[in-house]
Design a protein around this motif. Structure first.
Motif, PDB file in Angstrom:
ATOM      1  N   ILE A  22       0.931  -1.176   0.128  1.00 27.63           N
ATOM      2  CA  ILE A  22       0.069  -0.073  -0.054  1.00 27.63           C
ATOM      3  C   ILE A  22       1.053   1.124   0.125  1.00 27.63           C
ATOM      4  O   ILE A  22       1.853   1.500   0.941  1.00 27.63           O
ATOM      5  CB  ILE A  22      -0.947  -0.088   1.135  1.00 27.63           C
ATOM      6  CG1 ILE A  22      -1.587  -1.115   1.358  1.00 27.63           C
ATOM      7  CG2 ILE A  22      -1.894   1.173   1.190  1.00 27.63           C
ATOM      8  CD1 ILE A  22      -2.678  -1.801   0.040  1.00 27.63           C
ATOM      9  N   THR A  23       0.717   2.009  -0.946  1.00 27.16           N
ATOM     10  CA  THR A  23       1.461   3.210  -1.227  1.00 27.16           C
ATOM     11  C   THR A  23       0.806   4.647  -1.456  1.00 27.16           C
ATOM     12  O   THR A  23      -0.643   4.485  -1.422  1.00 27.16           O
ATOM     13  CB  THR A  23       2.466   2.892  -2.247  1.00 27.16           C
ATOM     14  OG1 THR A  23       3.433   3.957  -2.550  1.00 27.16           O
ATOM     15  CG2 THR A  23       1.957   2.675  -3.442  1.00 27.16           C
ATOM     16  N   ASP A  24       1.170   5.522  -1.747  1.00 30.44           N
ATOM     17  CA  ASP A  24       0.592   6.631  -2.382  1.00 30.44           C
ATOM     18  C   ASP A  24       0.101   6.936  -3.623  1.00 30.44           C
ATOM     19  O   ASP A  24      -0.696   7.957  -3.935  1.00 30.44           O
ATOM     20  CB  ASP A  24       1.251   7.952  -1.639  1.00 30.44           C
ATOM     21  CG  ASP A  24       2.468   8.078  -2.284  1.00 30.44           C
ATOM     22  OD1 ASP A  24       2.961   7.209  -3.110  1.00 30.44           O
ATOM     23  OD2 ASP A  24       3.100   9.118  -2.181  1.00 30.44           O
ATOM     24  N   VAL A  25       0.215   5.966  -4.524  1.00 27.46           N
ATOM     25  CA  VAL A  25      -0.247   6.171  -5.693  1.00 27.46           C
ATOM     26  C   VAL A  25      -1.087   4.862  -6.098  1.00 27.46           C
ATOM     27  O   VAL A  25      -1.092   3.683  -5.405  1.00 27.46           O
ATOM     28  CB  VAL A  25       0.758   5.935  -6.810  1.00 27.46           C
ATOM     29  CG1 VAL A  25       1.610   7.209  -6.651  1.00 27.46           C
ATOM     30  CG2 VAL A  25       1.633   4.930  -6.795  1.00 27.46           C
ATOM     31  N   ASP A  26      -2.093   5.037  -6.977  1.00 28.67           N
ATOM     32  CA  ASP A  26      -3.349   4.114  -7.380  1.00 28.67           C
ATOM     33  C   ASP A  26      -2.703   2.944  -8.168  1.00 28.67           C
ATOM     34  O   ASP A  26      -3.272   1.641  -8.083  1.00 28.67           O
ATOM     35  CB  ASP A  26      -4.312   4.675  -8.072  1.00 28.67           C
ATOM     36  CG  ASP A  26      -5.033   5.833  -7.216  1.00 28.67           C
ATOM     37  OD1 ASP A  26      -4.829   5.891  -5.981  1.00 28.67           O
ATOM     38  OD2 ASP A  26      -5.844   6.604  -7.941  1.00 28.67           O
ATOM     39  N   HIS A  27      -1.721   3.181  -8.968  1.00 31.64           N
ATOM     40  CA  HIS A  27      -1.094   2.088  -9.925  1.00 31.64           C
ATOM     41  C   HIS A  27       0.286   2.294  -9.912  1.00 31.64           C
ATOM     42  O   HIS A  27       1.135   3.381  -9.483  1.00 31.64           O
ATOM     43  CB  HIS A  27      -1.589   2.333 -11.247  1.00 31.64           C
ATOM     44  CG  HIS A  27      -3.089   1.887 -11.384  1.00 31.64           C
ATOM     45  ND1 HIS A  27      -4.109   3.041 -11.410  1.00 31.64           N
ATOM     46  CD2 HIS A  27      -3.694   0.884 -11.693  1.00 31.64           C
ATOM     47  CE1 HIS A  27      -5.144   2.636 -11.616  1.00 31.64           C
ATOM     48  NE2 HIS A  27      -5.033   1.229 -11.500  1.00 31.64           N
ATOM     49  N   VAL A  28       1.070   1.408 -10.311  1.00 32.89           N
ATOM     50  CA  VAL A  28       2.668   1.467 -10.634  1.00 32.89           C
ATOM     51  C   VAL A  28       2.572   2.194 -12.128  1.00 32.89           C
ATOM     52  O   VAL A  28       1.825   1.688 -12.786  1.00 32.89           O
ATOM     53  CB  VAL A  28       3.227   0.220 -10.793  1.00 32.89           C
ATOM     54  CG1 VAL A  28       4.734   0.225 -11.195  1.00 32.89           C
ATOM     55  CG2 VAL A  28       3.295  -0.567  -9.480  1.00 32.89           C
ATOM     56  N   TYR A  29       3.446   3.114 -12.164  1.00 30.66           N
ATOM     57  CA  TYR A  29       3.749   3.755 -13.327  1.00 30.66           C
ATOM     58  C   TYR A  29       5.048   3.409 -13.835  1.00 30.66           C
ATOM     59  O   TYR A  29       6.075   3.834 -13.328  1.00 30.66           O
ATOM     60  CB  TYR A  29       3.360   5.432 -13.492  1.00 30.66           C
ATOM     61  CG  TYR A  29       2.093   5.465 -13.115  1.00 30.66           C
ATOM     62  CD1 TYR A  29       0.909   6.022 -13.908  1.00 30.66           C
ATOM     63  CD2 TYR A  29       1.717   5.733 -11.742  1.00 30.66           C
ATOM     64  CE1 TYR A  29      -0.142   6.207 -13.731  1.00 30.66           C
ATOM     65  CE2 TYR A  29       0.332   5.942 -11.211  1.00 30.66           C
ATOM     66  CZ  TYR A  29      -0.700   6.233 -12.494  1.00 30.66           C
ATOM     67  OH  TYR A  29      -1.935   6.530 -12.132  1.00 30.66           O
TER      68      TYR A  29
END
Length: 104
Positions: free
Chosen positions: A22-29
């Motif tokens: 769980i991180t601060d972006v919705d997806h990996v880019y």
């Protein structure tokens, strides 16, 4: 030691099938923050490892999370999900986040 890598190691010890990061972006880019930015919705360990080695992930940000995901999938698990707190429910339903799996 990095917290995500620690979670991957712990997942191996307890023989977990899934690891959720769980991180601060919705997806990996890949190429985050520039004109070539592209979200990754679903991929395999081998593909994400190829992208990681090509340097298309920020090393101080998503890079350690990808490294942890690769480790977890290589040595134990079947699935890694990377998403943000607001998207957890949607990710549980298969509608958000980046899902990385071993090849079947």
């Amino acid at each position: 030691i990095d917290k995500d890598y620690t979670a991957a190691k712990l997942g191996r010890v307890i023989r977990a099938d899934e690891l959720w990061i769980i991180t601060d972006v919705d997806h990996v880019y890949q190429n985050y923050g520039n004109d070539l930015q592209e979200p990754i919705y679903q991929t395999t360990r081998l593909k994400i490892e190829e992208i990681y080695k090509s340097g298309k992930f920020q090393q101080g940000s998503i890079g350690p999370k990808i490294k942890a995901a690769i480790h977890f999938l290589k040595y134990q698990g079947e699935k890694v999900m990377i998403t943000s707190i607001p998207c957890i429910q949607d990710a549980l339903n298969g509608n958000a986040g980046t899902e990385i799996r071993n090849e079947t």
